[in-house]
Write an enzyme that holds these catalytic residues in place. Sequence first.
Site, PDB file in Angstrom:
ATOM      1  CD  GLN A   6      18.137  22.770  24.071  1.00  0.00           C
ATOM      2  OE1 GLN A   6      17.060  22.903  23.391  1.00  0.00           O
ATOM      3  NE2 GLN A   6      18.399  21.402  24.376  1.00  0.00           N
TER       4      GLN A   6
ATOM      5  CG  HIS B 284      11.780  21.039  27.627  1.00  0.00           C
ATOM      6  ND1 HIS B 284      12.165  20.036  28.371  1.00  0.00           N
ATOM      7  CD2 HIS B 284      12.808  21.298  26.893  1.00  0.00           C
ATOM      8  CE1 HIS B 284      13.576  19.879  28.139  1.00  0.00           C
ATOM      9  NE2 HIS B 284      13.896  20.478  27.041  1.00  0.00           N
ATOM     10  CD  GLU B 285      12.482  22.819  23.277  1.00  0.00           C
ATOM     11  OE1 GLU B 285      13.786  23.624  23.704  1.00  0.00           O
ATOM     12  OE2 GLU B 285      12.548  21.590  23.475  1.00  0.00           O
TER      13      GLU B 285
ATOM     14  CG  HIS C 132      16.121  24.663  26.728  1.00  0.00           C
ATOM     15  ND1 HIS C 132      17.261  24.494  27.455  1.00  0.00           N
ATOM     16  CD2 HIS C 132      15.575  23.646  26.427  1.00  0.00           C
ATOM     17  CE1 HIS C 132      17.250  23.227  27.577  1.00  0.00           C
ATOM     18  NE2 HIS C 132      16.269  22.668  26.703  1.00  0.00           N
TER      19      HIS C 132
HETATM   20 CO    CO Z   1      15.791  20.720  26.098  1.00  0.00          CO
END
Ligand code: CO
Length: 157
Positions: free
Chosen positions: A51, A131-132, A135
């Site tokens: 990210q 969630h991470e 990613h």
């Molecule tokens: Co996110």
Amino acid sequence: MAALKIRVNPDPVLREKAKRVTAIDKSIHRLIDNMIETLHTASGVGLAANQVGVPLRVIVIHVPDEEVLALINPEIIEKKGERLVMEGCLSIPGYHAELKRAECVKVKAKNREGKLIRIKAEDLLGQALEHEIDHLNGVLYIDYLDSEDQLQKVEPE
Ligand code: CO
């Protein structure tokens, strides 16, 4: 420490499968420190390295009132149960949606000292870990939705 620019969907780096970290050196520690600064600046719960444009398997998580977690090469080793949660992402600003996550996850990872650790988590921490780690595999929560109509606008506070 410096806050980094958060990449926003559809930036292609968000779809890259991040590479395993082979040596936890000064550059990884600097990355972690900058990711924590970025997470706090954005008032987020979690952040994955891709990210901020770095396709390496590093995540940071800060659940309110808990210690900041920085995990290297995290892997989900077990998932149990199912529950509905509301979820958003710093790379998809202004929206959230309801989706299914596990009730309980077990994760193994290395911490910033390179020590192998295991975490069993439920609630917001469990959700953030799923969630991470998604990613790092190029997966965004919107991939679990049947339609973009399920995205809800977050009302400004
Ligand atoms: Co996110």
